[in-house]
Design a protein around this motif. Structure first.
Motif, PDB file in Angstrom:
ATOM      1  N   ASN A  74       7.812  15.640   5.763  1.00 47.23           N
ATOM      2  CA  ASN A  74       9.266  15.574   5.749  1.00 47.23           C
ATOM      3  C   ASN A  74       9.882  15.408   7.131  1.00 47.23           C
ATOM      4  N   GLU A  77       7.666  10.308  10.979  1.00 47.38           N
ATOM      5  CA  GLU A  77       7.708   8.887  10.664  1.00 47.38           C
ATOM      6  C   GLU A  77       6.627   8.187  11.485  1.00 47.38           C
ATOM      7  N   GLU A  78       6.266   6.982  11.074  1.00 47.74           N
ATOM      8  CA  GLU A  78       5.175   6.247  11.709  1.00 47.74           C
ATOM      9  C   GLU A  78       5.333   6.206  13.225  1.00 47.74           C
ATOM     10  N   ASP A  80       5.578   8.564  15.363  1.00 47.70           N
ATOM     11  CA  ASP A  80       6.234   9.687  16.031  1.00 47.70           C
ATOM     12  C   ASP A  80       5.232  10.452  16.892  1.00 47.70           C
ATOM     13  N   LYS A 133       8.539  14.492  18.895  1.00 51.47           N
ATOM     14  CA  LYS A 133       9.300  14.768  17.676  1.00 51.47           C
ATOM     15  C   LYS A 133       9.119  16.212  17.218  1.00 51.47           C
ATOM     16  N   CYS A 218      14.962  11.830   7.552  1.00 50.55           N
ATOM     17  CA  CYS A 218      13.617  11.277   7.715  1.00 50.55           C
ATOM     18  C   CYS A 218      13.389  10.145   6.705  1.00 50.55           C
ATOM     19  N   LYS A 219      12.899   9.009   7.187  1.00 51.41           N
ATOM     20  CA  LYS A 219      12.717   7.831   6.336  1.00 51.41           C
ATOM     21  C   LYS A 219      11.319   7.753   5.719  1.00 51.41           C
ATOM     22  N   ALA A 220      10.464   8.687   6.049  1.00 46.09           N
ATOM     23  CA  ALA A 220       9.093   8.649   5.517  1.00 46.09           C
ATOM     24  C   ALA A 220       9.088   8.820   4.000  1.00 46.09           C
ATOM     25  N   LYS A 221       8.131   8.178   3.348  1.00 46.99           N
ATOM     26  CA  LYS A 221       8.037   8.250   1.894  1.00 46.99           C
ATOM     27  C   LYS A 221       7.300   9.519   1.470  1.00 46.99           C
TER      28      LYS A 221
END
Length: 385
Positions: A74, A77-78, A80, A133, A218-221
């Motif tokens: 959560n 992201e890629e 980070d 991050k 957060c844009k992570a899936k």
């Protein structure tokens, strides 16, 4: 002897109080009923002082590792940049989880059996030119019995970075002090089967408002472990987005009652006493300990073996005395055994396990140690009575 009576001194799972078992055996309720929101809100808020949190604690159905993964999934992201303090097997697990989610992981490797010093973390953070991050640290490293100085490390994180400070408290929350605001912790996670005196199956995530904002953006899936879903469900109707472990949550409610009856400050003092009794007893029979006193956890103690592999001691404790202790993990496999003394554990239990270790050493090595560890532990206990 009564071999059907087992004695659990592993670093987890830990013994379950009878009253918690009874609470979990209540008639099942529908998790979309009118009763469940009341139960969940009661547990989420009563856990707040245990986690040192200013917000209700999020409850997941899953193991402690699911809470670790949720903390990473959560936030990351890629590519980070994150820092993970690795002082044992579970710090290594935290790093592996972060790598799985595409983070650029900087591992701060600490000698297994030692705690991370603030100056070590400071040096690591200052050596990284990119924006960090998050910094991930394990409060109690279960594999070594080390307690990291979470408050001091948090001060370093916030002094030198704008990173989130994320702490794994799986094997100690419920037995140690913690103050998320004072200690600069943004996310604190734990699991049910350690000091919280429950079976495996619940995971807990405490988040401050800063962490919630990062998670929201957060844009992570992610899906099942998407904390936004849990926060939205709780805020909307005090529910969960997916089927909760209702019986375990009833058990958690009873655990909260037990903490309140004992007084949480007394819970913390009891664990410090258990630690001192175990360590002083083992020193009295000249069993070397993996960690120094200043770094030692109040929930688990790692013991080096002198003659013969630790599996012989483990096997005899189990076969002759029905006592289960933990073994070493990864590079410590075969070199140590670990005694869990957390949760539903009393000084009488410590006397039990130390006496069994004395007899095991007598059987295996002929050492004349009978009564020595027990006597020393009793002396420690007397100092606190």
């Amino acid at each position: 002897m009564l071999l059907d009576q087992q004695y659990l001194f592993a670093p987890g799972p830990t013994p379950i109080p009878d009253r918690v078992k009874a609470a979990m055996n209540q008639p099942m309720i529908a998790h979309r009923s009118q009763e469940f929101p009341t139960l969940l809100e009661d547990v989420a808020t009563r856990l707040m002082p245990v986690f040192g949190s200013e917000n209700p604690v999020t409850v997941l159905a899953g193991s402690g590792t699911s809470a670790l993964e949720a903390a990473a999934a959560n936030v990351i992201e890629e590519n980070d940049v994150v820092v993970v303090v690795v002082a044992g097997a579970f710090g290594d697990r935290f790093a592996s989880i972060c790598e799985t989610f595409g983070a650029n992981v900087h591992r701060l490797n600490i000698e297994w059996g030692a705690a991370c010093k603030p100056e070590q973390l400071e040096e690591c953070l200052q050596s990284i030119p990119k924006e960090i991050k998050a910094v991930f640290v394990t409060y109690c490293e279960t594999s070594t019995g080390v307690l990291n100085p979470i408050k001091d490390l948090g001060e370093v994180v916030k002094r030198f970075t704008n990173a989130l400070y994320i702490v794994d408290g799986v094997s100690c929350i419920g037995a140690v002090p913690v103050d998320m605001k004072e200690w600069n912790i943004d996310i604190l996670v734990s699991g049910s089967q350690k000091a919280l005196m429950l079976p495996p199956g619940l995971a807990f995530v405490a988040m401050n408002d800063t962490a919630r904002e990062v998670i929201r953006n957060c844009k992570a899936k992610r899906f099942y472990l998407d904390l936004n879903r849990y926060l939205a469900s709780y805020e909307t109707d005090k529910s969960t987005p997916f089927t909760p472990a209702v019986s375990l949550i009833y058990g958690a409610q009873e655990v909260c009652r037990m903490f309140e009856e004992e007084g949480f400050e007394n819970v913390i003092k009891r664990h410090l006493l258990l630690k001192e009794m175990v360590r002083e007893g083992l020193k009295a029979i000249e069993l070397p300990l993996l960690t120094a006193d200043k770094d030692a956890s109040p929930t688990v103690t790692a013991v080096r073996t002198i003659d013969g592999p630790s599996k012989q001691i483990k096997k005899m404790l189990k076969d002759k005395f029905a006592i289960t202790v933990g073994g070493g993990q990864k590079k410590l496999k075969g070199e140590i055994f670990r005694i869990g003394h957390m949760g539903y554990c009393t000084p009488f239990d410590v006397i039990k396990v130390l006496g069994s270790i004395e007899m095991t050493l007598k059987f295996l090595e002929g050492k004349d140690v009978l009564g020595i560890a027990v006597k020393r532990a009793e002396e420690v206990w007397m100092e606190h009575v």
